[in-house]
Design a protein around this motif. Sequence first.
Motif, short mmCIF file in Angstrom:
data_model
loop_
_atom_site.label_atom_id
_atom_site.label_comp_id
_atom_site.label_asym_id
_atom_site.label_seq_id
_atom_site.Cartn_x
_atom_site.Cartn_y
_atom_site.Cartn_z
N GLU B 51 0.87 -1.18 0.00
CA GLU B 51 0.00 0.00 0.00
C GLU B 51 0.90 1.22 0.00
O GLU B 51 1.96 1.20 0.61
CB GLU B 51 -0.88 0.03 1.26
CG GLU B 51 -1.94 -1.04 1.27
CD GLU B 51 -2.81 -0.99 2.54
OE1 GLU B 51 -2.78 0.05 3.23
OE2 GLU B 51 -3.45 -2.00 2.83
N TYR B 82 -3.21 3.70 -2.17
CA TYR B 82 -3.22 2.82 -3.34
C TYR B 82 -2.75 1.41 -2.97
O TYR B 82 -1.79 1.27 -2.23
CB TYR B 82 -2.30 3.38 -4.43
CG TYR B 82 -2.74 4.74 -4.92
CD1 TYR B 82 -3.78 4.86 -5.83
CD2 TYR B 82 -2.15 5.90 -4.43
CE1 TYR B 82 -4.21 6.09 -6.25
CE2 TYR B 82 -2.57 7.16 -4.85
CZ TYR B 82 -3.61 7.25 -5.76
OH TYR B 82 -4.03 8.48 -6.18
N SER B 84 -0.99 -1.96 -4.29
CA SER B 84 -0.17 -2.45 -5.38
C SER B 84 -0.09 -3.98 -5.31
O SER B 84 -0.40 -4.57 -4.27
CB SER B 84 1.23 -1.83 -5.33
OG SER B 84 1.85 -2.14 -4.11
N ASN B 93 2.73 3.01 -9.90
CA ASN B 93 3.00 3.72 -8.63
C ASN B 93 3.40 5.18 -8.85
O ASN B 93 3.70 5.87 -7.90
CB ASN B 93 4.17 3.04 -7.89
CG ASN B 93 3.80 1.69 -7.34
OD1 ASN B 93 2.70 1.20 -7.55
ND2 ASN B 93 4.72 1.08 -6.62
N SER B 135 -8.02 8.76 -8.81
CA SER B 135 -8.09 7.52 -9.58
C SER B 135 -6.89 7.33 -10.51
O SER B 135 -6.75 6.28 -11.12
CB SER B 135 -9.38 7.46 -10.39
OG SER B 135 -9.41 8.52 -11.31
N THR B 137 -2.68 7.79 -10.29
CA THR B 137 -1.59 8.15 -9.36
C THR B 137 -0.84 9.43 -9.72
O THR B 137 -0.52 10.19 -8.81
CB THR B 137 -0.59 6.99 -9.21
OG1 THR B 137 -0.38 6.41 -10.48
CG2 THR B 137 -1.11 5.95 -8.24
N ALA B 168 -7.50 3.80 -11.97
CA ALA B 168 -7.48 2.82 -10.89
C ALA B 168 -8.91 2.64 -10.38
O ALA B 168 -9.74 3.54 -10.46
CB ALA B 168 -6.58 3.29 -9.76
N THR B 175 -9.42 5.23 -1.22
CA THR B 175 -8.51 4.12 -1.46
C THR B 175 -8.76 3.52 -2.84
O THR B 175 -9.91 3.26 -3.20
CB THR B 175 -8.71 3.05 -0.37
OG1 THR B 175 -8.44 3.66 0.89
CG2 THR B 175 -7.77 1.86 -0.58
N PHE B 176 -7.69 3.31 -3.59
CA PHE B 176 -7.80 2.81 -4.96
C PHE B 176 -6.89 1.59 -5.15
O PHE B 176 -5.89 1.44 -4.46
CB PHE B 176 -7.39 3.89 -5.97
CG PHE B 176 -8.34 5.04 -6.02
CD1 PHE B 176 -9.37 5.07 -6.95
CD2 PHE B 176 -8.22 6.11 -5.13
CE1 PHE B 176 -10.25 6.14 -7.00
CE2 PHE B 176 -9.09 7.18 -5.16
CZ PHE B 176 -10.12 7.19 -6.11
N SER B 177 -7.28 0.75 -6.12
CA SER B 177 -6.52 -0.45 -6.42
C SER B 177 -5.84 -0.26 -7.78
O SER B 177 -6.47 0.15 -8.74
CB SER B 177 -7.49 -1.63 -6.46
OG SER B 177 -6.80 -2.79 -6.83
N LEU B 178 -4.54 -0.53 -7.84
CA LEU B 178 -3.76 -0.19 -9.04
C LEU B 178 -3.81 -1.24 -10.14
O LEU B 178 -3.24 -1.03 -11.20
CB LEU B 178 -2.29 0.07 -8.65
CG LEU B 178 -2.06 1.28 -7.76
CD1 LEU B 178 -0.58 1.44 -7.44
CD2 LEU B 178 -2.57 2.55 -8.44
#
Lengths: 412, 630
Positions: B51, B82, B84, B93, B135, B137, B168, B175-178
Motif C-alpha cells: 500500500e 493505493y 499495489s 506507482n 483515480s 496516481t 485505478a 482508497t484505490f486499487s492499481l
Amino acid sequence: MSREFGPGDIVTCTFGQTPRKGTYITSRDGYAVVKLENGYNIGVPFSCISRISRPEPVPAPEIFISQDEALPRLSIVSTGGTIASRIDHRTGAVTSKSDAIDILRAIPRLRSVGHYQVRNLTTILSENMTPSIWQQLARAVYEEIMDEVAGVIVTHGTDTMAYSAAALSFMLETPVPVIFVGAQRSADRPSSDSTMNALCSASAAASNLGEVTVVMHASTNDDTCAIHRGTRVRKMHTSRRDAFRSIGIPPIGNVEYPSLAVRLEPCAVRRGSCEPALNEKLEERCALLTFYPGMPPSAIEAFSGYAGLVLSGTGLGHVSKTLIQPIRNLIGEGTMVMMTSQCLHGRVCDRVYDTGRDLLKTGVIEGEDILPETALVKMMWVLGNAKDAGDAEDLMRSNLKGEYTRRSADGF
Amino acid sequence: MDSETAGNPSIDYELLGLKAGIEIHQQLNSREKLFCHCQNVLRKFDERSGELFRYLRATESEFGDIDAAAKAEMKQERKFCYYSYDTTCLVENDEEPPAPLNLEALEICCTIARALSMTPINQIHTMRKLVIDGSNTPGFQRTALVALDGILPNGGSIETICLEEEAAQRVEGNTFSLDRLGIPLVEITTSPCMKTPEEVRDIAAFLGMVLRSTGQVRRGLGTIRQDVNISIRDGARVEIKGVQELDLIADVVKREVLRQRNLLEIREQLKGRGASVIEEMFDVSGIFRNSKSTILKRSSSILAVRLPSFAGLVGREIQPGRRLGSEFSDYAKKCGVGGIFHTDELPAYGITEEEIAEMRAFLESNDDECIVIVAADEGKARCAAQQVIARAGWALRGIPEETRKMIDEGSTAYMRPLPGAARMYPETDVAPVTIPTDWFAALPLPELLTAKRERFIREYLLDPALATQLVSSEQAFFFEQMVTEGISPGLAARTLLSTIRELSRAGTDIQHLTEKDIIAVLMAVERGEAAKEAIPAILCMVVSGASVPDALRHCAPSLSRDALISIVQKIVDERKDFIAERGNGALGPLMGVVMAEVRGSVDGKLVSEVLRQEISALLARQKPGKGDKV
C-alpha cells in the motif's frame, strides 16, 4: 512552411470531414502540432491548416508574493533541476526554466514556514554541473550565511545532487543548515514530490541543524522526508521518490509531512557549532575510475599527469594484478591514488589478499568506507587546499565531515 | 418507476430540443498495459502486496489556468491510498516514467477506427488529462486522439476516438486499487446527433456490437462504460458518467430531460416570485447550541444561507428521489460535509419547530424564505455555504453545465463542473507516434457480429438462436477454429455454449482448459474414440492436471465393435425376461446400463444401434415361443 506559423496562432484545421478550430503549438518531425478546442494535440500536415488570427501575446501577470517577516529568514539558492522544471510548450520538453520565485508561487505553504530571499544561480539540469559551479554555489551560500539567514535551501537536480552536497560539505564551515532539495517527478504533475520535499527542506532549514544535508522523500509515501548527511548520501534509484539513501549510516534526522516536525538524531551537527568559513579551492585534475575485469593497463595510464585518481575497486578494494605496475608508475609520477569499493556498502581492506597487499605497497591510500563519489570530491578539495603531499595524505585519511565512519555498523 | 420517467408517450423529445451524444469507454484486450509492460489482469483486493499513499494538488495548465473540474476536486484536501500487486509496477506507482505507447493497443484502436470509417491522425500525441479525484496516481490520465469523423447508422457522426489508460478502481473512499490502472481503453465520442432516448440506446448498442466484432476488446462487467451527454433547449449540457447497463441508457436520458424540465420550471416560478439569493452566510450556531440534532451538536460552526421566495421549491422533486435540495447538498458535499438541512424539509432530524422559528426571528426572515443550514467545522461549513450560494444562484439562471454520476435506476447526482480544455497538456515522456496511411488502409476490417450471425446460420446451418448466442459470446473465433480443425459445428457450438458453461457452473476451474486441449478431446469424439457423453468427465480430468491422452484412456478406454457387441449380448442375455415383457420398449432402460458399462468409450449412437440389433435378434429368437402361446 512551418515558418508561416507561430505558437499561439489560431488556425483552422481541415482534416477528416469537418474543419476544426485550434491553436498552433509547434512543428514536430515535419507535422504541424495543433491543439484542438477539446484540448487534444494532433500532428497533421501543414497543408491542412490555415491561420485565422495571431492573438497578441498575453504578458505574464506580475506576481506579488507577500511574506510574513516574523518567520525565520531563509534563503533559496536555485540551480535548476526537476524541482524547478516547467514544460516548454514549444518543444514539449521538460526544462529547468523556472526559478526560486516560481517555487514560492507554486507552493504557497512555504510562506508559513519562513520568509525568503531568493538567489538564482543557474538553471541547469544537474548532469551539467561542474566543479567551478560548485565553487560559485559555495560562494553564494557562504554570502547568504554571512547575511545571517537562519538557513539556506539549495534547489538542485537530483542526478548529481550528492556530489554537490559533498562538495559544499568540504568547502563550507556552516553554523546554519544548508539543505539540498530536489524532485524526482516534475512539478507540473499533481503528484509531484516537489511540494512535500520543498516544505520539508524549508522546515529543516529553519531547524536546529548545522551542517550540509540532502532532504528528500524517505519512502514512496508522502509521509516523511529523510535528512541525509551530505557526505554519506547517494542516489540509489533512477526514478523513485525515495531514491536518496544514506549509505553506511542511518539518516541523521527526518521531517514529518504534513506536520513538518523536524527530528534530529544525536549525531546530527547542531546549529551554531562552528564559525562560518569558505575554503573554495578545488583541484579539478582528479578522476574517478571504476575497475572492471579485463581493464587494460592503458586505462590507468590515461590518467598520467592527473593530480589524483579515485579507484572504485571490486570487493574489499581490488583491481587486477596487471594494473599494479601502472598504478605504481602513476603514484611515482606524483598522482595521489585512493582505493574505494564499488560495493558501496562496507569497508575497504587491502590486507586480506595478495592483490590488496601489493596495492598498499604501491602507495595506494585505503579509502575505508568513504563513498567513491565523495572520495573524488574530497580529493579535489584536499589537493586544492593542502600545504604539501604529506598534509594531503593526512587530510585524505582524516574524517573531516562525516565521510568516514569509525566502526561499521551491522546491516545495510 | 412513475409514469413520467418510464417514458410518458406524451413527451415529444424532438420538440423539447433533446440533443444527446455518447461517449463509450471500452477496455482493450491487449497483452500488456498501455504505458508499461504489466499484464492486463484484475486482482482481488486481499491479494495486494503493498500500500502506498500520496497527496494530489491542482497545478497550472500550459496556458496558466487551473481547470474548473480540477479546482472543484481541490475543495477537499485529500490523501489517497493505493493498493499495489505483484502484477503492477513502478509506472502504476507513479515512480517511473511511462514506457512507449503500446503499439498492439494502437492497432486495435485503429482497427475500430477503420470499422467506423474514421480518418486517422498522421501523428498522434499523448496528452496528460488532469484528474485529481485520486483515480490516477500521477494526477492525470494519459490519452491520445487517434482518429476523427466516423459515421453512424442514424446518419450522425462520431467525432473522435481516443486511446487512453484506464483509471485505478476505487476500493472505498479515497482508497484505490492499481491493478486496473493503465489497461488500454478506447473512448469513442459521438456528436450530439441523437434526438430520442431510444435512439441513444440503439446507437450505444450498435457501437458495442462493432467493438465486440473485433474480438480484441475485454468482456465482462465494467469493461465497457457509457457516458451520456444530454441537453434540451434552454437547458445545459450535462455529462452523465458510468452507465454500465445498456438497458438503463434510455431511462437515464428520460430522467435527465425530466430534471432539466423541472429545473427550468422552478426557474420560471422563482422569476415570477421575484426570488433572490442573499450572497452572505449567517452564523446561527447560538440558536442550535442545545439542539437535539446530533449533527448540529457535534459541529463547531453552523451557518445559514438565506434564499428569499424559495420556500417550497427547494423541496420540490425534480427526479424520482431527488429534489432541488439534493442538488444543493451535492455541491456542499464537495467541501467534505455530510449534507445540508433546509427549511422545506424541517422540522425533522431532531431540529424543532421552535428552533426554526427562533432562527427565522434572528435572521428576520419570513415564511417565503427557504433557509439552508450547513454544519461542520468552520472551514468546511464556510466552503459548503459558499457552494450552496453558488448553486442556488444557478437555480435563478437555469441549469449549470455539469458532470454527473448515475445513482439508482437512472437518476443522477452532481460530481463536478464540466472539464474544459485547460485540463490537457502534452505528456512529454511519451514520444508522438506516426500512423502511416497505407498501414491504416491495409488493416483487416473485422466482420461485424450481425454479418457473422447470418453467415453462421448459412454456412454451418446453426439454429438462429444458437448463432445469436455464439456470436455474442466470446467464443465465436474459437468456434470457427474448431470447425476448421474438422469438428462438426453442432458439437463445437454445444460444447462451448453448454458443456463448458455447465462445468464452470458446477465449480470446475475452466481457466485451466486450453483451446488446444478442447480441440483434442472433440477430435477424439469425432474419430469415434470417445462418446459425446464422456466429454464432461474427460474435460474435468484435464482440468485437474491430466494430459488429454491420459484422460481419454481413463474415461474412454478404446473398445472394438466386437467387444461392444459381446458386452451388449451379455447384458441382453441377462435381461431376457425384461426384454420379453417390454419388447422394443426395453431399449431406453437398457441404454443406460450399457453406457455405464462402456464408460464413455463408445458413442451413444453406436451403442443404441448395436443394442437395437441385439434386442431385435433376441425378440426374433423368442417369437416362436410367443406365437405358440398365442
